[in-house]
Design a protein around this motif. Structure first.
Motif, mmCIF file in Angstrom:
data_model
loop_
_atom_site.group_PDB
_atom_site.id
_atom_site.type_symbol
_atom_site.label_atom_id
_atom_site.label_comp_id
_atom_site.label_asym_id
_atom_site.label_seq_id
_atom_site.Cartn_x
_atom_site.Cartn_y
_atom_site.Cartn_z
ATOM 1 N N THR A 19 8.041 0.345 -2.523
ATOM 2 C CA THR A 19 7.133 0.418 -1.386
ATOM 3 C C THR A 19 7.304 -0.789 -0.463
ATOM 4 O O THR A 19 7.455 -0.636 0.749
ATOM 5 N N ARG A 20 7.311 -1.965 -1.022
ATOM 6 C CA ARG A 20 7.404 -3.186 -0.213
ATOM 7 C C ARG A 20 8.701 -3.233 0.591
ATOM 8 O O ARG A 20 8.715 -3.657 1.735
ATOM 9 N N TRP A 21 9.818 -2.794 -0.006
ATOM 10 C CA TRP A 21 11.112 -2.810 0.669
ATOM 11 C C TRP A 21 11.412 -1.505 1.424
ATOM 12 O O TRP A 21 12.463 -1.368 1.997
ATOM 13 N N ARG A 22 10.484 -0.566 1.378
ATOM 14 C CA ARG A 22 10.649 0.741 2.032
ATOM 15 C C ARG A 22 11.930 1.446 1.600
ATOM 16 O O ARG A 22 12.715 1.925 2.411
#
Length: 124
Positions: free
Chosen positions: A119-122
């Motif tokens: 999620t954080r790095w998409r």
């Protein structure tokens, strides 16, 4: 994707003393072969299909790593020295999907790290 036709004289230079360190070159096209160590690309059957990974390339830092590829694997028990190997059909699928205009990025993680960073790095 840009295409490089491998010739019997195609090398990927891994000699840190060479001005061609971490580049794929044709020995017959350079004014001076200044390396003592290189992967002779055409001599490696697993390089018949592949992708040059732009790791440590602009500019290459000597000793930080060289000649990293996505290439065909030699079977379930095969190993690489830093590359990532695929079944040929999966590699061809990946190559057909890559679009240089979208500036693809290779991210390799453990399953656990992927789950934590997705999620954080998409990531897909």
């Amino acid at each position: 994707m840009p295409y490089v036709q491998l010739l019997p004289s195609t090398d990927c230079v891994d000699d840190t003393a060479s001005s061609h360190y971490n580049t794929v070159v044709d020995r017959g096209s350079v004014p001076l072969v200044d390396w003592n160590s290189a992967e002779h690309m055409r001599a490696v059957p697993q390089y018949e299909v592949g992708v040059i990974v732009g790791y440590n390339s602009k500019p290459p830092v000597k000793g930080r790593g060289s000649c990293i590829f996505l290439h065909v694997w030699a079977g379930p028990s095969s190993q690489t020295a830093g590359c990532t190997a695929f079944d040929e059909s999966k590699l061809r699928d990946l190559i057909s999907w890559l679009d240089p205009k979208k500036r693809p990025l290779l991210v390799q993680l453990t399953t656990k790290d992927y789950a934590e960073l997705r999620t954080r790095w998409r990531l897909p």
